[in-house]
Design an enzyme around this catalytic site. Structure first.
Site, PDB file in Angstrom:
ATOM      1  N   TYR A   1      -1.983  -1.310  10.886  1.00 40.43           N
ATOM      2  CA  TYR A   1      -2.229  -1.819   9.535  1.00 40.43           C
ATOM      3  C   TYR A   1      -1.055  -1.463   8.622  1.00 40.43           C
ATOM      4  O   TYR A   1      -0.475  -2.325   7.948  1.00 40.43           O
ATOM      5  CB  TYR A   1      -3.533  -1.212   8.970  1.00 40.43           C
ATOM      6  CG  TYR A   1      -3.659  -1.417   7.482  1.00 40.43           C
ATOM      7  CD1 TYR A   1      -3.959  -2.667   6.957  1.00 40.43           C
ATOM      8  CD2 TYR A   1      -3.439  -0.363   6.580  1.00 40.43           C
ATOM      9  CE1 TYR A   1      -4.037  -2.859   5.572  1.00 40.43           C
ATOM     10  CE2 TYR A   1      -3.517  -0.553   5.216  1.00 40.43           C
ATOM     11  CZ  TYR A   1      -3.814  -1.806   4.717  1.00 40.43           C
ATOM     12  OH  TYR A   1      -3.880  -1.991   3.359  1.00 40.43           O
TER      13      TYR A   1
ATOM     14  N   SER B   1       0.842  -1.196   0.000  1.00 41.78           N
ATOM     15  CA  SER B   1       0.000   0.000   0.000  1.00 41.78           C
ATOM     16  C   SER B   1       0.874   1.240   0.000  1.00 41.78           C
ATOM     17  O   SER B   1       1.983   1.235   0.547  1.00 41.78           O
ATOM     18  CB  SER B   1      -0.860  -0.029   1.263  1.00 41.78           C
ATOM     19  OG  SER B   1      -1.431   1.233   1.502  1.00 41.78           O
TER      20      SER B   1
ATOM     21  N   LYS C   1       2.066  -3.849   6.746  1.00 41.91           N
ATOM     22  CA  LYS C   1       2.497  -3.865   5.335  1.00 41.91           C
ATOM     23  C   LYS C   1       4.006  -3.627   5.253  1.00 41.91           C
ATOM     24  O   LYS C   1       4.703  -4.272   4.467  1.00 41.91           O
ATOM     25  CB  LYS C   1       1.761  -2.780   4.529  1.00 41.91           C
ATOM     26  CG  LYS C   1       0.270  -3.017   4.374  1.00 41.91           C
ATOM     27  CD  LYS C   1      -0.027  -4.202   3.478  1.00 41.91           C
ATOM     28  CE  LYS C   1      -1.501  -4.444   3.293  1.00 41.91           C
ATOM     29  NZ  LYS C   1      -1.816  -5.766   2.768  1.00 41.91           N
TER      30      LYS C   1
HETATM   31  P1  NAD Z   1     -11.025  -7.300   1.309  1.00 47.70           P
HETATM   32  O1  NAD Z   1     -11.237  -7.312   2.774  1.00 47.70           O
HETATM   33  O2  NAD Z   1     -12.202  -7.113   0.426  1.00 47.70           O
HETATM   34  O3  NAD Z   1     -10.254  -8.619   0.848  1.00 47.70           O
HETATM   35  C1  NAD Z   1      -9.354  -9.299   1.699  1.00 47.70           C
HETATM   36  C2  NAD Z   1      -9.787 -10.748   1.735  1.00 47.70           C
HETATM   37  O4  NAD Z   1      -8.866 -11.485   2.571  1.00 47.70           O
HETATM   38  C3  NAD Z   1     -11.169 -10.963   2.316  1.00 47.70           C
HETATM   39  O5  NAD Z   1     -11.937 -11.729   1.390  1.00 47.70           O
HETATM   40  C4  NAD Z   1     -10.945 -11.738   3.622  1.00 47.70           C
HETATM   41  O6  NAD Z   1     -11.988 -12.649   3.894  1.00 47.70           O
HETATM   42  C5  NAD Z   1      -9.630 -12.424   3.336  1.00 47.70           C
HETATM   43  N1  NAD Z   1      -8.796 -12.752   4.506  1.00 47.70           N
HETATM   44  C6  NAD Z   1      -8.374 -11.934   5.495  1.00 47.70           C
HETATM   45  N2  NAD Z   1      -7.585 -12.617   6.345  1.00 47.70           N
HETATM   46  C7  NAD Z   1      -7.493 -13.896   5.876  1.00 47.70           C
HETATM   47  C8  NAD Z   1      -6.823 -15.069   6.306  1.00 47.70           C
HETATM   48  N3  NAD Z   1      -6.076 -15.080   7.404  1.00 47.70           N
HETATM   49  N4  NAD Z   1      -6.953 -16.201   5.569  1.00 47.70           N
HETATM   50  C9  NAD Z   1      -7.709 -16.218   4.461  1.00 47.70           C
HETATM   51  N5  NAD Z   1      -8.378 -15.135   4.003  1.00 47.70           N
HETATM   52  C10 NAD Z   1      -8.261 -13.997   4.698  1.00 47.70           C
HETATM   53  O7  NAD Z   1      -9.924  -6.170   1.004  1.00 47.70           O
HETATM   54  P2  NAD Z   1      -9.395  -5.589  -0.376  1.00 47.70           P
HETATM   55  O8  NAD Z   1      -9.746  -4.159  -0.423  1.00 47.70           O
HETATM   56  O9  NAD Z   1      -9.774  -6.481  -1.480  1.00 47.70           O
HETATM   57  O10 NAD Z   1      -7.829  -5.661  -0.108  1.00 47.70           O
HETATM   58  C11 NAD Z   1      -7.034  -6.752  -0.535  1.00 47.70           C
HETATM   59  C12 NAD Z   1      -5.602  -6.497  -0.071  1.00 47.70           C
HETATM   60  O11 NAD Z   1      -5.144  -5.268  -0.608  1.00 47.70           O
HETATM   61  C13 NAD Z   1      -5.469  -6.381   1.445  1.00 47.70           C
HETATM   62  O12 NAD Z   1      -4.280  -7.021   1.856  1.00 47.70           O
HETATM   63  C14 NAD Z   1      -5.363  -4.894   1.675  1.00 47.70           C
HETATM   64  O13 NAD Z   1      -4.619  -4.583   2.822  1.00 47.70           O
HETATM   65  C15 NAD Z   1      -4.622  -4.449   0.412  1.00 47.70           C
HETATM   66  N6  NAD Z   1      -4.853  -3.035   0.098  1.00 47.70           N
HETATM   67  C16 NAD Z   1      -6.139  -2.581  -0.061  1.00 47.70           C
HETATM   68  C17 NAD Z   1      -6.358  -1.229  -0.329  1.00 47.70           C
HETATM   69  C18 NAD Z   1      -7.757  -0.691  -0.476  1.00 47.70           C
HETATM   70  O14 NAD Z   1      -7.930   0.530  -0.435  1.00 47.70           O
HETATM   71  N7  NAD Z   1      -8.785  -1.533  -0.669  1.00 47.70           N
HETATM   72  C19 NAD Z   1      -5.272  -0.343  -0.437  1.00 47.70           C
HETATM   73  C20 NAD Z   1      -3.974  -0.858  -0.306  1.00 47.70           C
HETATM   74  C21 NAD Z   1      -3.788  -2.202  -0.029  1.00 47.70           C
HETATM   75  N1  UFG Z   2     -13.009  10.906   3.429  1.00 50.32           N
HETATM   76  C1  UFG Z   2     -14.005  11.785   3.824  1.00 50.32           C
HETATM   77  N2  UFG Z   2     -15.136  11.252   4.357  1.00 50.32           N
HETATM   78  C2  UFG Z   2     -15.329   9.909   4.509  1.00 50.32           C
HETATM   79  C3  UFG Z   2     -14.299   9.026   4.096  1.00 50.32           C
HETATM   80  C4  UFG Z   2     -13.140   9.572   3.560  1.00 50.32           C
HETATM   81  O1  UFG Z   2     -13.866  12.998   3.703  1.00 50.32           O
HETATM   82  O2  UFG Z   2     -16.387   9.495   5.022  1.00 50.32           O
HETATM   83  C5  UFG Z   2     -11.783  11.479   2.838  1.00 50.32           C
HETATM   84  C6  UFG Z   2     -10.543  11.191   3.659  1.00 50.32           C
HETATM   85  O3  UFG Z   2     -10.356  12.184   4.644  1.00 50.32           O
HETATM   86  C7  UFG Z   2      -9.459  11.212   2.591  1.00 50.32           C
HETATM   87  C8  UFG Z   2     -10.165  10.692   1.343  1.00 50.32           C
HETATM   88  O4  UFG Z   2     -11.556  10.847   1.587  1.00 50.32           O
HETATM   89  O5  UFG Z   2      -9.072  12.528   2.367  1.00 50.32           O
HETATM   90  C9  UFG Z   2      -9.878   9.231   1.051  1.00 50.32           C
HETATM   91  O6  UFG Z   2     -10.115   8.468   2.222  1.00 50.32           O
HETATM   92  P1  UFG Z   2     -10.214   6.878   2.204  1.00 50.32           P
HETATM   93  O7  UFG Z   2     -10.519   6.430   3.597  1.00 50.32           O
HETATM   94  O8  UFG Z   2     -11.095   6.438   1.112  1.00 50.32           O
HETATM   95  O9  UFG Z   2      -8.726   6.435   1.777  1.00 50.32           O
HETATM   96  P2  UFG Z   2      -7.327   6.734   2.486  1.00 50.32           P
HETATM   97  O10 UFG Z   2      -6.547   7.517   1.482  1.00 50.32           O
HETATM   98  O11 UFG Z   2      -7.452   7.283   3.819  1.00 50.32           O
HETATM   99  O12 UFG Z   2      -6.764   5.249   2.706  1.00 50.32           O
HETATM  100  C10 UFG Z   2      -6.520   4.377   1.666  1.00 50.32           C
HETATM  101  C11 UFG Z   2      -6.804   2.920   2.059  1.00 50.32           C
HETATM  102  C12 UFG Z   2      -5.839   2.440   3.084  1.00 50.32           C
HETATM  103  C13 UFG Z   2      -4.440   2.693   2.686  1.00 50.32           C
HETATM  104  C14 UFG Z   2      -4.255   4.121   2.322  1.00 50.32           C
HETATM  105  C15 UFG Z   2      -2.867   4.286   1.825  1.00 50.32           C
HETATM  106  O13 UFG Z   2      -8.102   2.816   2.562  1.00 50.32           O
HETATM  107  O14 UFG Z   2      -5.978   1.038   3.180  1.00 50.32           O
HETATM  108  O15 UFG Z   2      -5.188   4.511   1.322  1.00 50.32           O
HETATM  109  O16 UFG Z   2      -2.716   5.185   0.859  1.00 50.32           O
HETATM  110  F1  UFG Z   2      -3.578   2.382   3.684  1.00 50.32           F
END
Ligand code: NAD
Ligand code: UFG
Length: 339
Positions: free
Chosen positions: A149, A124, A153
């Site tokens: 979190y 991330s 990572k």
């Molecule tokens: P998500 O929660 O939709 O998907 C994660 C999946 O992992 C889920 O289906 C959950 O059931 C499964 N899981 C969690 N722990 C487990 C375990 N111990 N064994 C088996 N399955 C397990 O989340 P996502 O948004 O699809 O994110 C996927 C990955 O990308 C995550 O590692 C997250 O940290 C990373 N990531 C997400 C974002 C974002 O904004 N969505 C940003 C940066 C990184």
């Molecule tokens: N925001 C609002 N109102 C809300 C939710 C979000 O104003 O109800 C704003 C936040 O303050 C931020 C922007 O929208 O300025 C984006 O917020 P998100 O929560 O959607 O995303 P973040 O950038 O905070 O976080 C995301 C992922 C994390 C990751 C991070 C790293 O959710 O998993 O990016 O870049 F770690």
């Protein structure tokens, strides 16, 4: 290729599975469904015409993972399984460290036992911390993270660098995602957060569909053009294609590479609200509230390494992101559950 996709029932994983299957790979999903639904797995099969192999297991469970490797003989692992809620990780750090670190360690151990060399990891942009600049490039050092979190990572990236140094035949790609949003254009798979969403796009979508009354924008006094924070939002289907490019890149090479996946463009919260209103034709009521602790004013990806190494760049537009989020939300107002 036989590809083990951990977390493949989740938001990013389900879209990644569709792209991998579409490219002709055999996908094996391992997911404990702690934050996802079996319906997502069913819909991957429906969309692609090929049901992925599915194992409902905890990736921290060594014996269960051993069985999957013995049975399916994966040639590469894409590791997405993990807990991802930043605020929850501050309240429950041990659960986050136990789950996220154990899952990565167990996978690396089982890969070594079965001589699997290719590993793609969902990292991330949060690993950069708060470096004091807005353009994040991969050669910047990992910074100070404000949540367990984010630190999980960073630690996993360190495990991967150390494993790669110890075993020079490993091929590791650490993908640093910026802000994935949107959904598959079919509206059949998308983001289905449990409870009130933490992230901006699902929050806006739920306001649009009437599940939530209004959006609170966290601060309008940031040092940005309109006073709201800037982020690099990218379409989840572009992100999924980045995984396909990464796993194909990892074949036939060795080493450990960190690669940003983003568009290279910062968008403000207000821009996102307005773009969503235009795409959906639905007004999004909002109020300004205080800043959210841990937020950073503005950052976006330098996407040039992904272009150079993976021949990948984000293709879908902000309009695509909003249209597809809305399609998914209006067709599935309660996500994968039917109430
Ligand atoms: P998500 O929660 O939709 O998907 C994660 C999946 O992992 C889920 O289906 C959950 O059931 C499964 N899981 C969690 N722990 C487990 C375990 N111990 N064994 C088996 N399955 C397990 O989340 P996502 O948004 O699809 O994110 C996927 C990955 O990308 C995550 O590692 C997250 O940290 C990373 N990531 C997400 C974002 C974002 O904004 N969505 C940003 C940066 C990184
Ligand atoms: N925001 C609002 N109102 C809300 C939710 C979000 O104003 O109800 C704003 C936040 O303050 C931020 C922007 O929208 O300025 C984006 O917020 P998100 O929560 O959607 O995303 P973040 O950038 O905070 O976080 C995301 C992922 C994390 C990751 C991070 C790293 O959710 O998993 O990016 O870049 F770690």
């Amino acid at each position: 290729m036989n590809i083990l996709l951990t977390g493949g029932a989740g938001y990013i994983g389900s879209h990644t599975a569709v792209e991998l299957i579409g490219a002709g790979h055999h996908v094996i999903i391992a997911d404990n469904l702690s934050n996802s639904s079996p319906e997502a797995v069913r819909r991957i099969g429906e969309l692609t015409g090929t049901a992925p192999a599915f194992y409902e297991i905890d990736v921290c469970d060594r014996a269960a993972l051993d069985q999957v490797f013995a049975q399916e003989k994966p040639e590469a692992v894409i590791h997405l399984a993990g807990l991802k809620a930043v605020g929850e990780s501050v309240r429950e750090p041990l659960r986050y460290y136990r789950n996220n670190l154990d899952a990565a360690l167990t996978l690396l151990e089982v890969m070594a036992a079965y001589d699997v060399k290719i590993f793609v990891f969902s990292s991330s942009a949060t690993v950069y911390g708060e470096p004091g600049v807005s353009l994040f490039t991969e050669d910047m050092p990992r910074g100070v993270c404000s949540s367990p979190y984010g630190r999980s990572k960073q630690m996993i990236e360190q495990f991967l660098e150390d494993s790669s140094a110890a075993d020079p035949s490993l091929s590791v790609v650490m993908l640093r995602y910026f802000n994935p949003v949107g959904a598959h254009e079919s509206g059949r798979i998308g983001e289905d957060p449990d409870g009130i969403p933490n992230n901006l796009m699902p929050y806006i979508s739920q306001v649009a569909v009437g599940r939530l009354p209004r959006l609170t924008i966290f601060g309008n006094d940031w040092p940005t053009p309109d006073g709201t924070c800037l982020r690099d939002y990218l379409h989840v289907v572009d992100l999924a294609r980045g995984h396909l490019a990464a796993v194909e890149y990892a074949v036939g090479r060795t080493g450990c590479e960190a690669i940003n996946l983003g568009t290279g463009q910062g968008r403000s919260v207000l821009e996102m609200v307005n773009a969503f209103s235009s795409a959906s034709g639905v007004e999004i009521p909002y109020v300004f509230g205080p800043r959210r602790p841990g937020d950073i004013a503005a950052y976006w990806a330098d996407p040039s390494r992904a272009a150079k190494l993976l021949h990948w760049h984000a293709e879908l537009t902000l309009e695509d992101m909003c249209r597809d989020s809305w399609n998914w939300q209006k067709d599935n107002p309660h996500g994968y559950s039917e109430e």
